[in-house]
Structures are given as C-alpha cells and as structure tokens.
Motif scaffolding. Structure first.
Motif, PDB file in Angstrom:
ATOM      1  N   GLY A 227       0.777  -1.226   0.000  1.00 37.46           N
ATOM      2  CA  GLY A 227       0.000   0.000   0.000  1.00 37.46           C
ATOM      3  C   GLY A 227       0.807   1.273   0.000  1.00 37.46           C
ATOM      4  N   LEU A 228       2.129   1.175  -0.168  1.00 36.11           N
ATOM      5  CA  LEU A 228       2.932   2.389  -0.210  1.00 36.11           C
ATOM      6  C   LEU A 228       2.649   3.149  -1.502  1.00 36.11           C
ATOM      7  CD1 LEU A 228       6.408   1.194   1.119  1.00 36.11           C
ATOM      8  CD2 LEU A 228       4.621   2.414   2.350  1.00 36.11           C
ATOM      9  N   PRO A 229       2.570   4.463  -1.450  1.00 40.05           N
ATOM     10  CA  PRO A 229       2.317   5.259  -2.655  1.00 40.05           C
ATOM     11  C   PRO A 229       3.426   5.070  -3.687  1.00 40.05           C
ATOM     12  CG  PRO A 229       2.027   6.579  -0.669  1.00 40.05           C
ATOM     13  CD  PRO A 229       2.654   5.292  -0.240  1.00 40.05           C
ATOM     14  N   PRO A 230       3.108   5.190  -4.969  1.00 36.90           N
ATOM     15  CA  PRO A 230       4.117   4.990  -6.021  1.00 36.90           C
ATOM     16  C   PRO A 230       5.348   5.866  -5.855  1.00 36.90           C
ATOM     17  CG  PRO A 230       1.926   5.072  -6.977  1.00 36.90           C
ATOM     18  CD  PRO A 230       1.764   5.435  -5.535  1.00 36.90           C
ATOM     19  N   GLU A 231       5.159   7.129  -5.431  1.00 36.84           N
ATOM     20  CA  GLU A 231       6.315   8.014  -5.296  1.00 36.84           C
ATOM     21  C   GLU A 231       7.235   7.562  -4.164  1.00 36.84           C
ATOM     22  OE1 GLU A 231       2.824  10.028  -3.109  1.00 36.84           O
ATOM     23  OE2 GLU A 231       3.158   8.868  -4.962  1.00 36.84           O
ATOM     24  N   VAL A 232       6.662   6.961  -3.124  1.00 39.95           N
ATOM     25  CA  VAL A 232       7.480   6.443  -2.025  1.00 39.95           C
ATOM     26  C   VAL A 232       8.226   5.193  -2.475  1.00 39.95           C
ATOM     27  CG1 VAL A 232       7.439   5.482   0.312  1.00 39.95           C
ATOM     28  CG2 VAL A 232       5.970   7.428  -0.274  1.00 39.95           C
ATOM     29  N   VAL A 233       7.558   4.325  -3.222  1.00 35.81           N
ATOM     30  CA  VAL A 233       8.211   3.133  -3.761  1.00 35.81           C
ATOM     31  C   VAL A 233       9.375   3.531  -4.664  1.00 35.81           C
ATOM     32  CG1 VAL A 233       7.919   1.096  -5.231  1.00 35.81           C
ATOM     33  CG2 VAL A 233       6.131   1.726  -3.592  1.00 35.81           C
ATOM     34  N   ASP A 234       9.151   4.514  -5.523  1.00 35.05           N
ATOM     35  CA  ASP A 234      10.220   4.971  -6.418  1.00 35.05           C
ATOM     36  C   ASP A 234      11.402   5.524  -5.637  1.00 35.05           C
ATOM     37  OD1 ASP A 234       8.707   4.260  -8.605  1.00 35.05           O
ATOM     38  OD2 ASP A 234       8.010   6.302  -9.033  1.00 35.05           O
ATOM     39  N   LEU A 235      11.120   6.291  -4.591  1.00 40.11           N
ATOM     40  CA  LEU A 235      12.181   6.849  -3.763  1.00 40.11           C
ATOM     41  C   LEU A 235      12.985   5.741  -3.094  1.00 40.11           C
ATOM     42  CD1 LEU A 235      13.674   9.114  -2.245  1.00 40.11           C
ATOM     43  CD2 LEU A 235      11.806   9.091  -0.567  1.00 40.11           C
ATOM     44  N   LEU A 236      12.296   4.763  -2.494  1.00 45.61           N
ATOM     45  CA  LEU A 236      12.993   3.681  -1.803  1.00 45.61           C
ATOM     46  C   LEU A 236      13.822   2.845  -2.773  1.00 45.61           C
ATOM     47  CD1 LEU A 236      10.178   2.587   0.664  1.00 45.61           C
ATOM     48  CD2 LEU A 236      12.324   3.730   1.248  1.00 45.61           C
ATOM     49  N   ARG A 237      13.274   2.603  -3.943  1.00 52.12           N
ATOM     50  CA  ARG A 237      14.036   1.833  -4.932  1.00 52.12           C
ATOM     51  C   ARG A 237      15.304   2.580  -5.327  1.00 52.12           C
ATOM     52  NH1 ARG A 237      11.824  -1.489 -10.210  1.00 52.12           N
ATOM     53  NH2 ARG A 237      13.875  -2.076 -11.004  1.00 52.12           N
ATOM     54  N   TYR A 238      15.198   3.876  -5.520  1.00 51.39           N
ATOM     55  CA  TYR A 238      16.371   4.688  -5.850  1.00 51.39           C
ATOM     56  C   TYR A 238      17.410   4.623  -4.727  1.00 51.39           C
ATOM     57  CZ  TYR A 238      19.173   8.959  -6.201  1.00 51.39           C
ATOM     58  OH  TYR A 238      20.217   9.855  -6.223  1.00 51.39           O
ATOM     59  N   LEU A 239      16.966   4.800  -3.487  1.00 48.91           N
ATOM     60  CA  LEU A 239      17.895   4.827  -2.365  1.00 48.91           C
ATOM     61  C   LEU A 239      18.588   3.489  -2.155  1.00 48.91           C
ATOM     62  CD1 LEU A 239      15.811   6.883   0.232  1.00 48.91           C
ATOM     63  CD2 LEU A 239      17.763   7.684  -1.108  1.00 48.91           C
ATOM     64  N   PHE A 240      17.841   2.385  -2.333  1.00 43.97           N
ATOM     65  CA  PHE A 240      18.400   1.065  -2.029  1.00 43.97           C
ATOM     66  C   PHE A 240      19.030   0.379  -3.240  1.00 43.97           C
ATOM     67  CE2 PHE A 240      15.930   1.668   1.787  1.00 43.97           C
ATOM     68  CZ  PHE A 240      16.668   1.008   2.752  1.00 43.97           C
ATOM     69  N   THR A 241      19.050   1.050  -4.383  1.00 45.08           N
ATOM     70  CA  THR A 241      19.734   0.486  -5.555  1.00 45.08           C
ATOM     71  C   THR A 241      20.793   1.457  -6.057  1.00 45.08           C
ATOM     72  OG1 THR A 241      17.966   1.299  -7.012  1.00 45.08           O
ATOM     73  CG2 THR A 241      17.808  -0.979  -6.248  1.00 45.08           C
ATOM     74  N   GLU A 242      20.367   2.605  -6.577  1.00 42.42           N
ATOM     75  CA  GLU A 242      21.336   3.535  -7.153  1.00 42.42           C
ATOM     76  C   GLU A 242      22.268   4.147  -6.117  1.00 42.42           C
ATOM     77  OE1 GLU A 242      20.080   6.280 -10.194  1.00 42.42           O
ATOM     78  OE2 GLU A 242      18.193   5.186 -10.443  1.00 42.42           O
ATOM     79  N   VAL A 243      21.727   4.612  -4.996  1.00 46.48           N
ATOM     80  CA  VAL A 243      22.586   5.228  -3.981  1.00 46.48           C
ATOM     81  C   VAL A 243      23.453   4.173  -3.302  1.00 46.48           C
ATOM     82  CG1 VAL A 243      22.622   6.559  -1.837  1.00 46.48           C
ATOM     83  CG2 VAL A 243      20.996   7.140  -3.635  1.00 46.48           C
ATOM     84  N   LEU A 244      22.884   3.000  -3.067  1.00 42.93           N
ATOM     85  CA  LEU A 244      23.658   1.902  -2.470  1.00 42.93           C
ATOM     86  C   LEU A 244      24.284   1.053  -3.576  1.00 42.93           C
ATOM     87  CD1 LEU A 244      21.471   0.791   0.565  1.00 42.93           C
ATOM     88  CD2 LEU A 244      23.816   1.668   0.638  1.00 42.93           C
ATOM     89  N   ASP A 245      25.090   1.711  -4.427  1.00 43.75           N
ATOM     90  CA  ASP A 245      25.767   0.998  -5.514  1.00 43.75           C
ATOM     91  C   ASP A 245      27.277   0.930  -5.316  1.00 43.75           C
ATOM     92  OD1 ASP A 245      26.539   3.587  -5.956  1.00 43.75           O
ATOM     93  OD2 ASP A 245      25.817   3.706  -8.022  1.00 43.75           O
ATOM     94  N   GLY A 246      27.716   1.323  -4.135  1.00 43.61           N
ATOM     95  CA  GLY A 246      29.142   1.336  -3.842  1.00 43.61           C
ATOM     96  C   GLY A 246      29.737   2.723  -3.785  1.00 43.61           C
ATOM     97  N   ARG A 247      28.986   3.727  -4.191  1.00 38.87           N
ATOM     98  CA  ARG A 247      29.524   5.086  -4.193  1.00 38.87           C
ATOM     99  C   ARG A 247      29.830   5.600  -2.788  1.00 38.87           C
ATOM    100  NH1 ARG A 247      24.409   8.228  -6.672  1.00 38.87           N
ATOM    101  NH2 ARG A 247      24.356   6.306  -7.886  1.00 38.87           N
ATOM    102  N   GLY A 248      29.188   4.998  -1.793  1.00 40.27           N
ATOM    103  CA  GLY A 248      29.394   5.459  -0.418  1.00 40.27           C
ATOM    104  C   GLY A 248      30.384   4.626   0.367  1.00 40.27           C
ATOM    105  N   GLU A 249      31.147   3.765  -0.310  1.00 37.02           N
ATOM    106  CA  GLU A 249      32.065   2.867   0.404  1.00 37.02           C
ATOM    107  C   GLU A 249      33.336   3.592   0.841  1.00 37.02           C
ATOM    108  OE1 GLU A 249      32.538  -0.619  -2.101  1.00 37.02           O
ATOM    109  OE2 GLU A 249      31.185  -1.720  -0.782  1.00 37.02           O
TER     110      GLU A 249
END
Length: 280
Positions: A227-249
């Motif tokens: 039941g999460l809104p689409p914009e929240v799902v999109d945000l979480l997907r971005y944070l847990f895939t693109e941002v967590l891609d190793g750039r912060g290691e």
C-alpha cells in the motif's frame, strides 16, 4: 549570517521535522542546553508544511536559527528548489543560521546544498550516510523483528551512522559559531554490508537474523502491494539500488571534526536497541 551569543539568546531555534527521526533528537539536545526550541511540524502551532509556503513566514518569524530537514527526502525531484525557497524565506525573516540535513551520494541532495548555500553561504551541511535507526524505527524494523532482512543490495558496504551522532552534530552546529559554513560528512566508523548488519543484530538479540538479497523489481512490487504510494516506492528503490551501488564505500570524518570524538559503532547501537526492546 554569523551568530555571536547562541546559548544565551531568548530567540528560539526552529527545528523543521521536529517530531521526526533526527528532529526530535535535535530538539531534545537544544532544550537540554537551555536553548528555546520551536518545533516545525504539521501539528505544531503555527503549523509547518513543505507543501504550503504561505505558512512559512509565521513559523520563521522570530527564530534565531533553523534545522532544515526536508521530508520525505532531498532525493525527491524538485526538493532543491523547495529548500532554496525556504532559505530565502529564512533570510527575509532574519534567521541567522541554517543547518541543512543532506544525504551522501544523492544527486538532488547535493544540488540542494548548492542551492541553499547560494542563498546563505554560512549554512552548515550535515551530509549523512544511511541511518542505523532504519533498522528499528523505520521501514526495516518489522523484518528485523521477524528475523529476515530482504533488500536489493548485495555485498555493497555502507558506513551506516547512528542517528544519535547526526543529532549531536546538528545540535552543535546550531549552538556554536565555529560550525558556520562547514560541511560535515557524518558516517559510522566502519564499512558494513547488510549481511554484516544481520550478523551483528543476531549477536545483539541472541537469535538469528538472516539477510537475503532480492530482485529490485520484485522488492518494489512487494512494497507497492503493502500500500505504499508509487512516489514512495520509487524513492525507496532509488535509495536502495542507485545510492547503495558502492559510491558510499568510504568513511567520513564529520563526527570527529565536529565533536572531537569518534562516531558510535554499530555494535553499540545494536546492543542499545535490543536492550530497549526495539524488536520485541
């Protein structure tokens, strides 16, 4: 926009998002230091909403400084323009200092930093890694309690930070002139994968917490099914895939530079949360 007598001023510090994860902690620290605090939230009086700029003037009126925590996240498209507008409103209201919570590795967050500093170069930026408190206060708490943490990242490592450190740095920046204009990369003291987190949580809880990597698309679909809104799902997907891609290691030195001490380790957080009954 430099402050000179922060601790003795009778003008309040405005804490936007003052009932949220970081805001309520910042507000507690300011109050403990004897600093008047004005909480900015939808239910406060006067109320504050990022979607309603017409109410900002009342909230900013008379404030000496402001902690700026944008909701839901600075990674949201358009967020830089909104926080820049807030910075201009703060300047017009003679707010003397801004402390902006930002996110490491987020392009929109970095643009927000630039936009706000174009208005007020003395803004202090607290650029944070992923919060450990997501494990006990946020999205991931039910999974940890159930003993199975399922997320898209694989072996990528992140210097997860204890929000108590984020709040300590933000409060110090609001209370002390020497932090004006600084940018603090606030991280934990170690690089950890989600599998490492699961192992540490298992040790703290005395029962197994497993980590399982899942397909990003399937994970996003499961979030939508909850039941999460689409914009929240999109945000979480971005944070847990693109941002967590190793750039912060890499580790940041923000806690050490701001406070003169090392950041809190993950094991300390896990023991504290477990002892407090965070996961039952």
């Amino acid at each position: 926009m430099a402050l000179t007598t922060t601790r003795t001023s009778t003008r309040p510090v405005l804490v936007l998002g003052g009932t949220g994860t970081t805001g309520r902690r910042v507000a507690r620290r300011l109050a403990a230091a004897g600093c008047p605090v004005r909480v900015g939230s939808r239910r406060a009086d006067p109320p504050f909403s990022w979607e309603d700029p017409s109410g900002w003037e009342r909230v900013l009126d008379g404030a000496r400084a402001a902690y700026v925590c944008f909701a839901p996240d600075l990674a949201v498209p358009g967020a830089p323009e909104v926080v820049a507008s807030l910075a201009r409103a703060a300047r017009a209201a003679s707010v003397e200092r801004l402390v902006l919570l930002s996110g490491r590795g987020e392009e929109e967050a970095e643009r927000a930093e630039r936009e706000v500093r174009a208005v007020d170069p003395a803004t202090t930026v607290v650029r944070s890694s992923f919060f450990l408190q997501n494990l006990d206060e946020g999205l991931l708490a039910p999974e940890v309690a159930a003993g199975l943490l399922r997320l898209p990242p694989g072996g990528v490592r992140e210097p997860f930070v204890d929000v108590e450190d984020v709040a300590d740095v933000a409060a110090a920046a609001l209370l002390d002139d020497r932090h004006a204009g600084e940018a603090y990369e606030v991280t934990g003291p170690e690089l950890l994968s989600f599998a490492d987190l699961a192992a540490g949580l298992s040790a703290a809880l005395g029962r197994e917490v497993r980590y399982e990597r899942v397909d990003p698309g399937a994970w996003a679909a499961a979030l939508a099914a909850q039941g999460l809104p689409p914009e929240v799902v999109d945000l979480l997907r971005y944070l847990f895939t693109e941002v967590l891609d190793g750039r912060g290691e890499r580790l940041g030195d923000g806690v050490q530079r701001a406070l003169g001490r090392p950041p809190r380790p993950f094991a300390e957080y896990a023991r504290r949360a477990a002892a407090g009954g965070a996961w039952g």
